[in-house]
Design an enzyme around this catalytic site. Structure first.
Site, PDB file in Angstrom:
ATOM      1  N   ARG A  85    -123.033 -14.105 -70.603  1.00 57.31           N
ATOM      2  CA  ARG A  85    -122.770 -15.335 -71.352  1.00 57.31           C
ATOM      3  C   ARG A  85    -121.402 -15.257 -72.046  1.00 57.31           C
ATOM      4  NH1 ARG A  85    -126.397 -19.207 -73.291  1.00 57.31           N
ATOM      5  NH2 ARG A  85    -128.184 -17.909 -72.784  1.00 57.31           N
ATOM      6  N   HIS A 129    -127.437 -35.246 -79.387  1.00 60.13           N
ATOM      7  CA  HIS A 129    -128.821 -34.849 -79.123  1.00 60.13           C
ATOM      8  C   HIS A 129    -129.710 -36.097 -79.258  1.00 60.13           C
ATOM      9  CE1 HIS A 129    -132.169 -32.022 -78.901  1.00 60.13           C
ATOM     10  NE2 HIS A 129    -132.761 -32.739 -79.835  1.00 60.13           N
TER      11      HIS A 129
HETATM   12  C1  GRF Z   1    -128.310 -37.341 -73.264  1.00 63.17           C
HETATM   13  O1  GRF Z   1    -129.594 -37.770 -73.505  1.00 63.17           O
HETATM   14  C2  GRF Z   1    -127.807 -36.502 -74.411  1.00 63.17           C
HETATM   15  O2  GRF Z   1    -128.318 -36.889 -75.651  1.00 63.17           O
HETATM   16  C3  GRF Z   1    -128.335 -35.136 -74.067  1.00 63.17           C
HETATM   17  O3  GRF Z   1    -128.225 -35.053 -72.660  1.00 63.17           O
HETATM   18  C4  GRF Z   1    -128.242 -36.359 -72.097  1.00 63.17           C
HETATM   19  C5  GRF Z   1    -127.001 -36.506 -71.289  1.00 63.17           C
HETATM   20  O4  GRF Z   1    -126.970 -37.682 -70.537  1.00 63.17           O
HETATM   21  N1  GRF Z   1    -127.611 -34.088 -74.764  1.00 63.17           N
HETATM   22  P1  GRF Z   1    -125.634 -38.068 -69.754  1.00 63.17           P
HETATM   23  O5  GRF Z   1    -125.323 -36.926 -68.796  1.00 63.17           O
HETATM   24  O6  GRF Z   1    -124.549 -38.279 -70.745  1.00 63.17           O
HETATM   25  O7  GRF Z   1    -125.979 -39.318 -69.009  1.00 63.17           O
END
Ligand code: GRF
Length: 225
Positions: A85, A129
């Protein structure tokens, strides 16, 4: 925890002002709808920034196509190509630095950073998030949305926060609440939250770039909107 690069007194964390257009590094792993929302906000003139690089942890994902179609440099930094990582994190830091990135945005990035990345960009990494943090932290979409539905909450939403070494626990920059409806399925709730994300994320980036954020304890305070 020790907060890199900024004390409780709250140093000025303005990322970039003046004539130079700030460069974003956007990290993705899949669909890329938040990436698209950022690029659209830039194109509309709602966000004074440019996308310096898009880095994906997976090859062949739609987000890479969105970036390439707009002429944005892309890189794939996939975990399986690195022995650890830390090595993966070092590659991410090198790519972001070479691209001259001022602010890093995790837009659906399905990896947890090695601490070296957070150290390299203290309070310069944002994550979105799909819940009202600190509720339903951890897990990738649609787990937070499914957990909110199962818990019976009447409000969910989305959160943009600074990334620290603790997953989904960094200081909160901006949030939007989204009602949970009686006939919601996980898909329907996730869709409405996603629509809110597309407004919230570009606006949160703008505020971080222009609003002189200060982190005081767990709070993010802005000099102006
Ligand atoms: C979204 O729901 C975001 O909140 C989460 O991952 C998803 C990404 O969706 N972290 P996208 O790839 O931007 O369509």
């Amino acid at each position: 925890m020790a907060e890199p690069g900024m004390g409780e007194s709250g140093g000025d964390n303005a990322v970039a002002t003046g004539p130079r257009t700030p460069a974003l590094g956007v990290l993705v792993s899949g669909r890329g709808s938040n990436l698209r929302a950022i690029l659209d906000a830039i194109a509309r003139g709602d966000l004074r920034a440019r996308a310096g690089i898009v880095i994906s942890s997976r090859a062949g994902v739609p987000a890479l196509e969105i970036a390439a179609a707009r002429g944005i440099p892309t890189r794939v930094i996939a975990p399986r190509d690195y022995p650890s990582r830390a090595a993966e994190g070092a590659a991410v830091v090198a790519a972001l630095s070479e691209a001259g990135v001022d602010l890093v945005v995790l837009a659906g990035y399905a990896r947890i950073f090695d601490p070296c990345v957070v150290r390299a960009f203290p309070y310069r990494i944002l994550n979105i998030h799909p819940s009202l943090l600190p509720a339903f932290a951890g897990g990738m979409a649609p787990k937070p949305q499914a957990d909110a539905l199962a818990a019976g909450v009447k409000l969910s939403g989305c959160t943009v926060h600074f990334v620290t070494d603790e997953v989904d626990a960094g200081p909160i920059i901006a949030q939007v609440a989204v009602p949970v409806l009686d006939d919601d399925t996980v898909e329907r709730l996730a869709e409405r939250i996603l629509a809110a994300e597309h407004t919230l994320l570009p606006e949160a980036i703008r505020r971080v770039l222009e609003g002189h954020p200060r982190v005081t304890g767990r709070r993010v305070l802005f000099d102006h909107r």
